[in-house]
Structures are given as structure tokens and as C-alpha cells.
Design an enzyme around this catalytic site. Structure first.
Site, PDB file in Angstrom:
ATOM      1  N   GLU A 463       0.832  -1.199   0.000  1.00 19.71           N
ATOM      2  CA  GLU A 463       0.000   0.000   0.000  1.00 19.71           C
ATOM      3  C   GLU A 463       0.868   1.252   0.000  1.00 19.71           C
ATOM      4  O   GLU A 463       1.625   1.500   0.945  1.00 19.71           O
ATOM      5  CB  GLU A 463      -0.904  -0.001   1.240  1.00 19.71           C
ATOM      6  CG  GLU A 463      -1.730   1.264   1.406  1.00 19.71           C
ATOM      7  CD  GLU A 463      -2.455   1.323   2.740  1.00 19.71           C
ATOM      8  OE1 GLU A 463      -3.069   2.373   3.016  1.00 19.71           O
ATOM      9  OE2 GLU A 463      -2.417   0.340   3.504  1.00 19.71           O
ATOM     10  N   ASP A 536      -1.399  -1.221   5.595  1.00 16.53           N
ATOM     11  CA  ASP A 536      -1.377  -0.678   6.952  1.00 16.53           C
ATOM     12  C   ASP A 536      -2.453  -1.327   7.817  1.00 16.53           C
ATOM     13  O   ASP A 536      -3.482  -1.798   7.311  1.00 16.53           O
ATOM     14  CB  ASP A 536      -1.614   0.836   6.925  1.00 16.53           C
ATOM     15  CG  ASP A 536      -0.488   1.590   6.242  1.00 16.53           C
ATOM     16  OD1 ASP A 536       0.618   1.023   6.141  1.00 16.53           O
ATOM     17  OD2 ASP A 536      -0.719   2.734   5.808  1.00 16.53           O
ATOM     18  N   ASP A 538      -4.892  -0.263   9.533  1.00 12.05           N
ATOM     19  CA  ASP A 538      -5.938   0.708   9.841  1.00 12.05           C
ATOM     20  C   ASP A 538      -7.106   0.490   8.886  1.00 12.05           C
ATOM     21  O   ASP A 538      -7.120  -0.464   8.104  1.00 12.05           O
ATOM     22  CB  ASP A 538      -5.396   2.135   9.753  1.00 12.05           C
ATOM     23  CG  ASP A 538      -4.827   2.463   8.371  1.00 12.05           C
ATOM     24  OD1 ASP A 538      -5.070   1.708   7.414  1.00 12.05           O
ATOM     25  OD2 ASP A 538      -4.123   3.489   8.252  1.00 12.05           O
ATOM     26  N   ASP A 540      -8.142   2.069   6.159  1.00 15.74           N
ATOM     27  CA  ASP A 540      -7.805   2.086   4.742  1.00 15.74           C
ATOM     28  C   ASP A 540      -7.062   0.822   4.338  1.00 15.74           C
ATOM     29  O   ASP A 540      -7.294   0.261   3.269  1.00 15.74           O
ATOM     30  CB  ASP A 540      -6.950   3.320   4.414  1.00 15.74           C
ATOM     31  CG  ASP A 540      -7.783   4.596   4.359  1.00 15.74           C
ATOM     32  OD1 ASP A 540      -9.016   4.478   4.200  1.00 15.74           O
ATOM     33  OD2 ASP A 540      -7.211   5.690   4.481  1.00 15.74           O
TER      34      ASP A 540
END
Length: 689
Positions: A463, A536, A538, A540
């Protein structure tokens, strides 16, 4: 060099069930949660075989407060008479002898899911204790077994009878078999049975065996407790079907429509092109064949196949026969009804299967499984009779005037799919000419490895450019390639193939893998045997992970089935001392506390907000180094359940998604999306993470 005499006395003979205890993975795959439930399925399968052959119509599975579990059926009951060769009761033979059973010929069972005769004995070997009751001839028989460590022999004694089979003289009108057992906690990493896992499988078995009543009881929880735990979830999911549930929690599955009801269940929430699924059942050349199908407005095919009630997600010759028959009959129908002009080419199979949800269930003798996970049917002789049966069945259904509109909708759907296919093919050809697909210029995007052996090579889909740049510095160039994503890829759910191919990020992934897409996908051309999603920890990152898994599931499913897809798990925290003498990494909040205690006084904590915050050295140490990384493999445990969850999370079911996220939206933990997909840590043989 020391002398090494190897004589007959050096050969160790494992007697009875000792081999099972010594190497449980050989018999049940793992000693994790999957293996735990496997020993339950062995007993359930025996009960299902009684039902599938017409001897039983009721099965009850009950989980007790002490952690034990039982399976009871109203079949014929395990034979209680004395075995002529073994000189003990049939019950004792079944539970103490490997490869002993009544399923090796057609006399007792025409169709059987348990084909190897190791089921009941393996369950006994891996249990602390096991009790059997057989109701037969108006009376009740009982026998008990126990496993224990023999200090004198310095070994475990597995599944030892506490005595012979006893006729209790208790009169009864019941018939069948009751088996209760306690899994051995010295064998399994966990002995806690999962209600949702069991419910999902029992519900599926009820669909596959029309008219069979399966009851699941969990004495560990009450109905009210379960309602509180699942508040906000949709009421029609398998684990939440509380209609008729009492205390303790109890639910009954029974489907008079069988696999036709299964297809209706699978297409719930999707736009159906016709309301009633098509269904046909026949027997041909000793094979019992039944199928049901329904078309929706979706763009991908979902065919779920079963052989003797066993899922076959890798397909096989039965699926080839089904697809061949479907294509042949529908092309004939289109010609005969002037829906396809004389000069027009036949539709391709992919055209008829766009948006198709189908269940194919066959029952047969002498099943031969093969493939990566032994869930692919390898009997070539079944292809022709199944193809013939599908043609016959669809012609019979088409001859009914009530189904005329249904078949017209199917052809109309195929016509639209053909137009898109032609457009997509032209897009592919144009893209190839521009070096956009097969020869895509990846310079500046893919940092390719130098290794030429796909089985050793790894592709990290990372990412963001920042993290991608760090990963390029940290990698080992000989076998690790890095592909940074520039923005989120397309959510392919509800998208046609031509729309998928128009997305630059998706095209880049297709080009890097080198194996094609959709019906053209070819595992033999795969450039990397490890495809690792690195995002990540999180919201997203979670979304990107879901988007990529949805893409692989919908358009490269063999990649997932073969176990080539992995999730890279970066740490959330670094726990260290200011002087740099100690440095530990934690992957969740629970592990954080452990690392804090390990580092001790004077610790400092760094919370990583993204991969881009790590140095190349840290990224290598925590995420890229094969010796130390926390890598998780993605495999499909239940294709139907995975399809349902992907539809919920990535499709148009807004309310269902809201309800799901209300319960599971803790993105710092392994997400519930993975509950439908089996995850196991790299290097662990069958163990679930």
C-alpha cells in the site's frame, strides 16, 4: 564413521491406535481448531451416511457444558454382534481398528462420505474418553473407551475399551447410535468447539439431504445470552437462525426443497433474474445426480459442488460435466427458439455462467479425490453421465411452459455477457498491442526479483509509494518483488470484466502475476508462488486488503484455492529502551502488554500508523524476513460462506454491511471477514492463526 546396524528388531510397529496419537496430523490435518472439528465431522459423517442411504431422518449434535460433544442418529445402529474374525463386537471393531468399516463395498452403503474407515477410531484415539450407546432390537447397548498415559510402558494408551459391549437390558423404542466424546487437551491446541463453525456445516448438510432434520444444541449458552452477543446481526444467517430456539440454545435445520432451497439462500440479497431456481434430480450409471441453479444480475459465476456431501471447491470431472451439459443444452435451446441466428456463433460457456449461482450434488461409489487439498474429484468416468443428465434435465425443464420466461431470461443474460466478452476481448487485444496487459511496461512500478523459479519467488503488493519505496530497499532482490499500489484498486464486486480491465492498478497486478484473469487464468504461468498483500493496520489498509481479496476470489480463485495468497502482518507497536539495548515488536494490544513486561522498566512505546513510518531495516526484520515475519496464508475453508461474506461486505447490501460492521468494526484486530476464510501462519501444517 560409527557402525549403523539396521535389522528387523529396529523396526517399530505401532499397534492399535498408537499411530494416530503419535502423528495426528496424518489423520486429521492439524491439531488446531480445524483438526478439533474434524474429529466431530467424522462422527457426523457416519450419521449422515445413514441418512443419505435412507436409514435415518434425524440427527442431533449437542455441545455440553464440560466441553464434550455428542452425535445421535435414528439409523440402524452400529452392529452389536460379534465380528467373525476379530472375535469382539462390531462396536469395538469400529472404534478401535483403523480401516475398519462397512463402507468398502455396496452392500451396506450405496453412497458414503466416510470412505476410508478411519473416522470413528481416530475420534476415539484423540479423545480423553468416548461413550457409545446403540439402540437396536428394542434394547440398549453401551460401551466406553478411555485414553491415558501408562507410566509403566511410558506411552499413551489410546482409545482403550473400559470393558466389552454391554447389553443393559433397558427396553427402548429408539433405534440408532449415540456417540459422546471429550477431545484430549494434550493433543489439541484448543478443545473449545465453535458454535458458528458447527452451525454452518450442519445447515449445509441439511440443504444437501432433503427432508433430513438436524438439531444443534449448545448447553454452554442460553438463547438470551446468544441474542445479546449477536445483537444487530441479520436474522437469516446460519448462526443466527433462532426461530424455535429454546434454552439452552437450540436450532433445527430441515429443508424440504433441498439444494433448491440452498440456491435460494445463496442468492439472498442479490437481484434474481427469475424467482424460482431450476432443479433436477436423476440417477445415471449408478450416480445420483441433482443440481439447482439461479441467475442473478451479478457478473461472476458461483458453482458449489459436493460429492457424497463433501465439498469439492477445487472442482473436478463432475463440474466439467455440469458446465458442458449446461452450455450444450442452452445453445441448442437458443437455436431451436430462434434466439440465436443461423449465422451467429454459439455462445461460450462463460456467457451462460455469468451471474450463475448453482449447486451440484452427486452421490457415487469409489470416489477418488485429488488436488491441493484433496477436494477435487478425480473420477473421469463421471463426466459423460453428468453432462448427459444436465442436458436431459434442462430439456425437461424447458419443455414446461411455466419455465419459458425463465429460459428466455437466461438467454438474454447470455447475449449481454457475449457482447461484454467481445468488448473485453477487444480491450485485451488493444491492451496487448499497447503493452498494457501481458506485456505491460512495469518499469517504475514493479521492482522485479532476479530469481527465475516461481516456486521460490514472492510478490509483495504494498500500500502506497512511501511504503513501497522502503520495501524496495529492504527486500532480498534474488526472490522478492515489490509492487506498490498508487491509490485503491477497483472494487470488482458488481463490475464486469471489461470494467475490471479498465482499472490501471488491476491491470498492473494481472501483468505482474503473468497468469491471466477469469476463465483465461492459468496457474502454470504464475510468476510468484507467494502473493503477499502488505497494507497498513488501519481502516484504509483493511479496505485495500478486502478489495484485493475480493478481486482474487472473483477473478483468480484458483490462486486462492492453491494457497498462493498471503497477508503480511506488520507490527502495531515497537517496545524499546532509549539506549537501544532492547527492541521488541507487538502485533496486537494483548502482545503489547507481554512485550512491555519483557522489556521491563524504562520502556518506550512507538505506535506505527503505517508501513511508511518504518525504516528499511525495521520492515525487513518485522515483515519481509522469512525467518521472523508474521505471514498468514489465505485459503477458502467454505466457498459458499466466503461468497456470502464478500457479497455482504463488498456488494450492494448496505443494511447487511452496516449491521455487520456494527459488531465487527475493530480494525486493529484480525477482521471478521477472515472468519469465512481459513488463515494459517506460514510454516504451520494446517494450523489456524
Amino acid at each position: 564413521m560409527a557402525e549403523n546396524h539396521y535389522v528387523a528388531s529396529d523396526i517399530t510397529v505401532l499397534e492399535g491406535l498408537e499411530a494416530v496419537r503419535l502423528r495426528p496430523g496424518m489423520y486429521i490435518g492439524s491439531t488446531g481448531p480445524k483438526g478439533l472439528h474434524h474429529i466431530l465431522w467424522e462422527i457426523v459423517d457416519n450419521a449422515i451416511d445413514e441418512a443419505a442411504n435412507g436409514y435415518a431422518d434425524k440427527i442431533e449434535v449437542r455441545i455440553y457444558k464440560d466441553g464434550s460433544i455428542s452425535v445421535e442418529d435414528n439409523g440402524r445402529g452400529i452392529p452389536t454382534d460379534i465380528h467373525p474374525k476379530m472375535k469382539v463386537s462390531g462396536v469395538q471393531v469400529v472404534f478401535t481398528q483403523l480401516h475398519a468399516g462397512g463402507k468398502f463395498d455396496e452392500h451396506n452403503y450405496a453412497y458414503s462420505g466416510g470412505l476410508h474407515g478411519v473416522g470413528a477410531s481416530v475420534t476415539n484415539a484423540l479423545s480423553k474418553w468416548l461413550k457409545v450407546r446403540v439402540y437396536q432390537n428394542g434394547t440398549t447397548y453401551e460401551m466406553a473407551f478411555r485414553s491415558y498415559y501408562d507410566k509403566a510402558k511410558k506411552r499413551y494408551e489410546s482409545g482403550i475399551p473400559e470393558g466389552p459391549l454391554v447389553n443393559t437390558k433397558q427396553k427402548t423404542k429408539k433405534h440408532g447410535t449415540f456417540v459422546q466424546f471429550m477431545p484430549d487437551d494434550s493433543v489439541f491446541s484448543t478443545t473449545e468447539f465453535q458454535l458458528t463453525t458447527i452451525a454452518r456445516r450442519l445447515n449445509e448438510l441439511a440443504f444437501l439431504n432433503r427432508g433430513l432434520t438436524i438439531t444443534l444444541v449448545d448447553e454452554r449458552i442460553t438463547r438470551n445470552e446468544y441474542l445479546e452477543e449477536t445483537e444487530g446481526e441479520t436474522a437469516n444467517t446460519v448462526q443466527l437462525d433462532l426461530v424455535g430456539a429454546s434454552e439452552p440454545y437450540s436450532v433445527t435445520y430441515r429443508y424440504e426443497g433441498g439444494i433448491s432451497d440452498f440456491v435460494t439462500y445463496l442468492t439472498d440479497g442479490k437481484t434474481r433474474l427469475y424467482q424460482k431456481p431450476l432443479y433436477f434430480r436423476t440417477e445415471r450409471e449408478g450416480i445420483l445426480i441433482e443440481f439447482s441453479l439461479q441467475h442473478t444480475s451479478e457478473f461472476t459465476e458461483n458453482l458449489f459442488s459436493f460429492v457424497n456431501n463433501i465439498p469439492t471447491p477445487e472442482g473436478g470431472f463432475h463440474e466439467m460435466g455440469f458446465r458442458g451439459g449446461l452450455t450444450r443444452m442452452l445453445n441448442d435451446y437458443a437455436r431451436d427458439n430462434k434466439l440465436l441466428k443461423d449465422k451467429e456463433a454459439n455462445f461460450l460457456g462463460d456467457d451462460f455462467r455469468e451471474g450463475l449461482t448453482a449447486v451440484l450434488s452427486i452421490k457415487m461409489q469409489n470416489v477418488q479425490f485429488e488436488g491441493q487439498t484433496k477436494t477435487k474429484l478425480g473420477n473421469p468416468e463421471v463426466r459423460a453421465p453428468i453432462e448427459s443428465a444436465v442436458v436431459e434435465g434442462l430439456r425437461s425443464l424447458a419443455s414446461d411452459s411455466k419455465n419459458r420466461k425463465t429460459f428466455e431470461e437466461i438467454i438474454k443474460k447470455a447475449q449481454g455477457a457475449a457482447r461484454v466478452r467481445i468488448a473485453a476481448r477487444q480491450a485485451k487485444d488493444t491492451a496487448r498491442a499497447k503493452n498494457s496487459i501481458d506485456g505491460l511496461m512495469l518499469v517504475g512500478k514493479l521492482a522485479a526479483c532476479s530469481g527465475k523459479k516461481p516456486e521460490l519467488n514472492e510478490l509483495f503488493i504494498v500500500e502506497g509509494d512511501s511504503a513501497g519505496g522502503t520495501a524496495k530497499q529492504a527486500r532480498v532482490r534474488q526472490f522478492q518483488s515489490i509492487l506498490p499500489l498508487r491509490g485503491k484498486p477497483l472494487n470488482v464486486e458488481k463490475k464486469r470484466l471489461d470494467q475490471v480491465l479498465a482499472n490501471e492498478e488491476i491491470r498492473t497486478i494481472i501483468s505482474a502475476l503473468g497468469a491471466g484473469i477469469g476463465s483465461d487464468f492459468n496457474l502454470d504461468k504464475l510468476n510468484y508462488h507467494k502473493v503477499i498483500i502488505l497494507s497498513d493496520a488501519d481502516q484504509d489498509g483493511f479496505h485495500i486488503r478486502c478489495i484485493l481479496l475480493t478481486f482474487f476470489f472473483r477473478y483468480m480463485r484458483p490462486l486462492v484455492l492453491a494457497g498462493h495468497v498471503y497477508i503480511g502482518m506488520p507490527p502495531l507497536y515497537k517496545v524499546y529502551r532509549a539506549n537501544g539495548s532492547v527492541e521488541e515488536y507487538a502485533y496486537d494490544d494483548n502482545e503489547l502488554q507481554e512485550k512491555i513486561e519483557k522489556v521491563g522498566r524504562g520502556y518506550l512505546v512507538q505506535r506505527y500508523k503505517g508501513l511508511g513510518e518504518m525504516s528499511a531495516e525495521q520492515l525487513w526484520t518485522t515483515t519481509l524476513d522469512p525467518a521472523r515475519r508474521n505471514l498468514t496464508q489465505v485459503t477458502i475453508e467454505d466457498a459458499a460462506a466466503a461468497d456470502e461474506m464478500i457479497t455482504t461486505l463488498m456488494g450492494d447490501k448496505v443494511e447487511g454491511r452496516k449491521e455487520f460492521l456494527n459488531r465487527y468494526a475493530n480494525f486493529n484486530k484480525e477482521d471478521a471477514f477472515m472468519d469465512k476464510i481459513r488463515l494459517k501462519k506460514e510454516g504451520e501444517d494446517g494450523e489456524e492463526a
